[in-house]
Enzyme design. Sequence first.
Site, short mmCIF file in Angstrom:
data_model
loop_
_atom_site.label_atom_id
_atom_site.label_comp_id
_atom_site.label_asym_id
_atom_site.label_seq_id
_atom_site.Cartn_x
_atom_site.Cartn_y
_atom_site.Cartn_z
N ASN A 35 0.83 -1.21 0.00
CA ASN A 35 0.00 0.00 0.00
C ASN A 35 0.87 1.26 0.00
O ASN A 35 0.38 2.35 0.28
CB ASN A 35 -0.90 0.01 1.24
CG ASN A 35 -1.85 -1.16 1.24
OD1 ASN A 35 -2.46 -1.47 0.22
ND2 ASN A 35 -1.98 -1.84 2.37
N HIS A 121 -14.14 -2.74 5.25
CA HIS A 121 -12.98 -3.40 5.83
C HIS A 121 -13.31 -4.05 7.19
O HIS A 121 -14.19 -3.57 7.92
CB HIS A 121 -11.88 -2.35 6.03
CG HIS A 121 -10.57 -2.89 6.47
ND1 HIS A 121 -10.15 -2.88 7.78
CD2 HIS A 121 -9.58 -3.50 5.76
CE1 HIS A 121 -8.95 -3.42 7.87
NE2 HIS A 121 -8.58 -3.81 6.65
N GLU A 155 -16.03 2.99 3.02
CA GLU A 155 -14.68 3.36 2.58
C GLU A 155 -14.86 4.32 1.41
O GLU A 155 -15.86 4.23 0.69
CB GLU A 155 -13.91 2.12 2.11
CG GLU A 155 -13.69 1.12 3.22
CD GLU A 155 -12.99 -0.16 2.77
OE1 GLU A 155 -12.16 -0.10 1.85
OE2 GLU A 155 -13.29 -1.22 3.35
N SER A 159 -10.84 -1.26 -0.47
CA SER A 159 -9.47 -1.78 -0.37
C SER A 159 -9.18 -2.98 -1.25
O SER A 159 -8.03 -3.21 -1.60
CB SER A 159 -9.16 -2.13 1.09
OG SER A 159 -10.00 -3.18 1.52
N ASP A 180 -13.88 5.96 5.72
CA ASP A 180 -12.53 5.42 5.87
C ASP A 180 -11.76 5.76 4.59
O ASP A 180 -12.07 5.28 3.51
CB ASP A 180 -12.64 3.90 6.06
CG ASP A 180 -11.28 3.24 6.24
OD1 ASP A 180 -10.28 3.80 5.77
OD2 ASP A 180 -11.24 2.14 6.81
N HIS A 183 -7.41 4.22 1.48
CA HIS A 183 -6.80 4.10 0.16
C HIS A 183 -7.04 5.35 -0.69
O HIS A 183 -6.97 5.29 -1.92
CB HIS A 183 -7.30 2.82 -0.52
CG HIS A 183 -6.99 1.62 0.33
ND1 HIS A 183 -5.74 1.04 0.36
CD2 HIS A 183 -7.73 0.97 1.25
CE1 HIS A 183 -5.74 0.04 1.24
NE2 HIS A 183 -6.94 -0.01 1.80
N LYS A 210 -0.30 3.74 4.73
CA LYS A 210 -0.47 3.33 3.33
C LYS A 210 0.21 4.39 2.45
O LYS A 210 1.43 4.43 2.42
CB LYS A 210 -1.95 3.09 3.07
CG LYS A 210 -2.46 1.99 4.04
CD LYS A 210 -3.89 1.64 3.88
CE LYS A 210 -4.42 0.81 5.04
NZ LYS A 210 -3.81 -0.50 5.21
C1 LIG Z 1 -9.97 0.24 4.34
C2 LIG Z 1 -9.03 0.01 5.48
N1 LIG Z 1 -9.31 0.54 6.66
C3 LIG Z 1 -8.50 0.37 7.73
C4 LIG Z 1 -7.35 -0.38 7.62
C5 LIG Z 1 -6.51 -0.58 8.83
O1 LIG Z 1 -5.45 0.32 8.83
P1 LIG Z 1 -4.11 -0.06 9.58
O2 LIG Z 1 -3.37 -0.98 8.67
O3 LIG Z 1 -3.43 1.24 9.82
O4 LIG Z 1 -4.51 -0.74 10.86
C6 LIG Z 1 -7.01 -0.95 6.39
C7 LIG Z 1 -5.78 -1.77 6.28
O5 LIG Z 1 -5.70 -2.76 5.62
C8 LIG Z 1 -7.87 -0.75 5.29
O6 LIG Z 1 -7.59 -1.29 4.09
#
Ligand SMILES: Cc1ncc(COP(=O)(O)O)c(C=O)c1O
Length: 361
Positions: A35, A121, A155, A159, A180, A183, A210
């Site tokens: 990422n 997610h 999101e 992701s 969220d 990405h 990321k």
């Molecule tokens: C959409 C989404 N939210 C939250 C997270 C979690 O973030 P972190 O890796 O900082 O715990 C991810 C990580 O894969 C993600 O893809």
Amino acid sequence: MRPLEQRLRSHLAELERDGLLRKRRPPQGIDLSSNDYLGLAAHPLIKERMAAAVCAMGAGSTGSRLLRGERDCFTALEQRFAEFKDTERSLYFGSGYLANLAVLTTFPEAGDTIYSDEWNHASLIDGARLSRAERVVFPHLQPGAVPDGAFLVTESVFSMDGDLAPLEDYQKLGGALIVDEAHAVGLYGDRGEGLAVGEDVFVSVNPAGKALGVAGAFVAGPSWAIEYLEQRARPFIFSTAAPPAVAAAIDASLDVIEAEPERRERVRSLARYLRERLMDAGIAVPTGDSPIIPVIIGENDRAVAVAAALQQAGFDVRAIRPPTVPPGTARLRISVNAGLSEEILARFVKCLVEKLCAACS
Ligand SMILES: Cc1ncc(COP(=O)(O)O)c(C=O)c1O
């Protein structure tokens, strides 16, 4: 064998039988799976500023932010990040996972309803499960009517599929919008601020591990919401603050993001290029310019076999299987970063075609 050992061994055997056993593998070969979209994780300026901060402030924070773990560098960074997102305040958490748990267990209360996209997610799913509110999981991108007073959780860039939520439409619905930006932040917007900014959303969650290339996450929103989060969010209160040098690294990362817009332009143009080459080669992928490109394989074992063959050929591609994605949609999650070139991507497509054919025969 004790019953517990027997039970766990039998679960492991089931995972193996279903092609779901995970194997860890450190980075090797050309990065088509991380990422680190902007290539900032190893950026010289960020490494330098982080190393200098370790020397100046030490390795650990020694306590929770509400106790002796507080540092001015984090407060200053939160203020900077809030301005970056055009919001009043932001609060930093140790990871995006924790930030999502914090948001969904702190704001919605018993009697509230959380509307959550079915593709959200795991951290959003877990946050909603841990909250005392009712949950309504809606079909991907189709929330239907959301009553006033409810929470709508999505999101901005998904992701595992790289598609975008229609945030402008969501803003017209009744609920408080929680977005969220894992990405999107660093990649979208004139300054890299992401897709959910200002007062258009209730709060946004902005992971910094990321595109920002470091670690942790900022929840950004109005001052009254962030103040409440600081007072009540258990993942904030009951966890040791991140190492202070992380703040220096993120600050440097924001400097690079603001000074070098060409990085995000390059990623998105490479992503468009790769999508076109894949389609020319007869590999169906969604259109768009997000750096996440799913190549759906279907069966778990086959996805793993194709990923392994690509790894052997020098391309670091990973297979993604359920429960991360729905059953029957195991895939290669190709992610594009600014350090790649059209030449590498063209070579990759050729190799992918070969490996997919070999896996069919
Ligand atoms: C959409 C989404 N939210 C939250 C997270 C979690 O973030 P972190 O890796 O900082 O715990 C991810 C990580 O894969 C993600 O893809």
